[in-house]
Design a protein around this motif. Structure first.
Motif, mmCIF file in Angstrom:
data_model
loop_
_atom_site.group_PDB
_atom_site.id
_atom_site.type_symbol
_atom_site.label_atom_id
_atom_site.label_comp_id
_atom_site.label_asym_id
_atom_site.label_seq_id
_atom_site.Cartn_x
_atom_site.Cartn_y
_atom_site.Cartn_z
ATOM 1 N N VAL A 259 0.977 -1.181 0.182
ATOM 2 C CA VAL A 259 -0.073 0.382 0.138
ATOM 3 C C VAL A 259 0.851 1.050 -0.294
ATOM 4 O O VAL A 259 2.008 1.023 0.676
ATOM 5 C CB VAL A 259 -0.929 -0.254 1.386
ATOM 6 N N ASP A 260 0.569 2.515 -0.727
ATOM 7 C CA ASP A 260 1.534 3.424 -0.593
ATOM 8 C C ASP A 260 0.868 4.763 0.246
ATOM 9 O O ASP A 260 -0.774 4.501 0.031
ATOM 10 C CB ASP A 260 1.625 3.960 -2.259
ATOM 11 N N ASP A 261 1.505 5.735 -0.164
ATOM 12 C CA ASP A 261 1.319 6.693 0.920
ATOM 13 C C ASP A 261 0.310 6.947 1.865
ATOM 14 O O ASP A 261 -0.942 7.332 2.028
ATOM 15 C CB ASP A 261 0.583 8.169 -0.432
ATOM 16 N N ILE A 262 1.051 6.148 3.515
ATOM 17 C CA ILE A 262 -0.427 5.994 4.159
ATOM 18 C C ILE A 262 0.737 6.945 5.678
ATOM 19 O O ILE A 262 1.438 6.566 5.918
ATOM 20 C CB ILE A 262 -0.492 4.641 3.914
ATOM 21 N N PRO A 263 -0.629 7.282 6.333
ATOM 22 C CA PRO A 263 -0.083 7.714 7.601
ATOM 23 C C PRO A 263 0.359 6.864 8.649
ATOM 24 O O PRO A 263 -0.060 5.288 8.226
ATOM 25 C CB PRO A 263 -2.111 8.364 7.806
ATOM 26 N N LEU A 264 1.303 6.728 9.084
ATOM 27 C CA LEU A 264 1.514 5.798 10.346
ATOM 28 C C LEU A 264 0.872 5.697 10.955
ATOM 29 O O LEU A 264 0.437 4.289 11.407
ATOM 30 C CB LEU A 264 3.045 5.965 10.832
ATOM 31 N N ASP A 265 -0.338 6.255 11.845
ATOM 32 C CA ASP A 265 -0.909 5.804 12.228
ATOM 33 C C ASP A 265 -1.882 5.428 12.134
ATOM 34 O O ASP A 265 -3.254 4.791 12.541
ATOM 35 C CB ASP A 265 -1.751 7.433 13.129
ATOM 36 N N GLN A 266 -2.246 5.098 10.482
ATOM 37 C CA GLN A 266 -3.208 4.624 10.021
ATOM 38 C C GLN A 266 -3.609 2.779 9.866
ATOM 39 O O GLN A 266 -2.298 2.622 10.037
ATOM 40 C CB GLN A 266 -3.775 5.327 8.423
#
Length: 269
Positions: A259-266
């Motif tokens: 998965v690309d471009d994801i917030p660390l907290d997601q």
């Protein structure tokens, strides 16, 4: 009377200025490397604490921030590859021994926030997630129908995939299962060949060929094939990565996805 010749003492050489500089540089390098590893360890500890909560683990996962020196990544706020792994992860009542792995590629977070455990605003360019379903869990699942023991997972070498596999072929892999069971009071060994297929995030086993070492029990082969043809729900991959490929290796099925471009907290947690 003769006198003993006097010995000439050779004056001790003092270290040259060049040698002093070399020693000083080596000491500085050693101090830098030690400080770099200590700083990296502090960052890894904070990531482990965060991932323990995110992945709902009972213990801290193994975390390694790859790349040397760490300090250059820290100063830029761009960590090239954070490698996370955890074993013995349970999923519902089905699985008890999952191995979960993830590589966080180019995690972007300031050093002060990382060391403080503050991951708000941190982002990851790409997450590569993997889950391994091991033979022990497979043995546990098939035992619900037929008492199997010593189940082993291997790739079916008779059906090797081409070097350049298509996207569709990555969702199916050939598998070989071996184990023991008891039929009509007799203990038998079996070898089964089939496929493992990724369908909507679940693993589906289908056995199309089965051999046993007691020909008198061959009428039970269809029953055994059905007992080994099961569905396995591995749960959610790290960071809610959608699995897009499955492969068979010695001892396990592996699901993986990115998965690309994801917030660390997601995602999980």
């Amino acid at each position: 009377m003769t006198t003993a010749p006097t010995r000439r003492t050779t004056p001790k050489r003092r270290p040259s200025r060049g040698r002093k500089w070399i020693i000083a540089v080596l000491v500085l390098v050693a101090l830098f490397v030690g400080a770099d590893f200590a700083l990296a360890a502090a960052g890894e500890y904070q990531v482990a604490q965060k991932m323990r909560t995110k992945l709902e683990l009972t213990e801290d996962p193994s975390v390694r921030i790859n790349g040397f020196p760490f300090i250059t990544q820290a100063l830029s706020g761009d960590y090239q590859d954070i490698e996370i792994s955890a074993t013995g992860v349970p999923v519902r009542d089905q699985l008890r021994d999952l191995e979960v792995q993830a590589n966080l590629l180019h995690t972007r977070i300031e050093l002060s926030n990382l060391l403080a455990g503050n991951t708000k605003g941190a982002k990851i360019d790409r997450v590569q997630g993997r889950v391994k379903i091991k033979a022990n869990d497979l043995n546990r699942l098939v035992n619900q129908v037929t008492p199997f023991t010593d189940m082993a997972i291997e790739p079916d070498r008779r059906a090797e995939q081409p070097a350049e596999a298509t996207a569709a072929s990555r969702t199916t892999a050939a598998v070989k299962l071996t184990g023991n069971t008891t039929l009509a009071g007799r203990k038998i060994s079996l070898t089964a060949y089939g496929t493992v297929t990724l369908v909507s995030g679940q693993v589906e086993l289908a056995m199309n060929e089965l051999k046993i070492d007691d020909v008198s029990l061959e009428p039970f082969i269809q029953q055994l094939k059905q007992a080994l043809s099961i569905k396995i729900d591995p749960g959610v991959l790290p960071f809610t990565v959608t699995p897009t490929a499955v492969q068979v290796e010695s001892g396990a099925f592996t699901l993986e996805g990115t998965v690309d471009d994801i917030p660390l907290d997601q995602g999980n947690g």
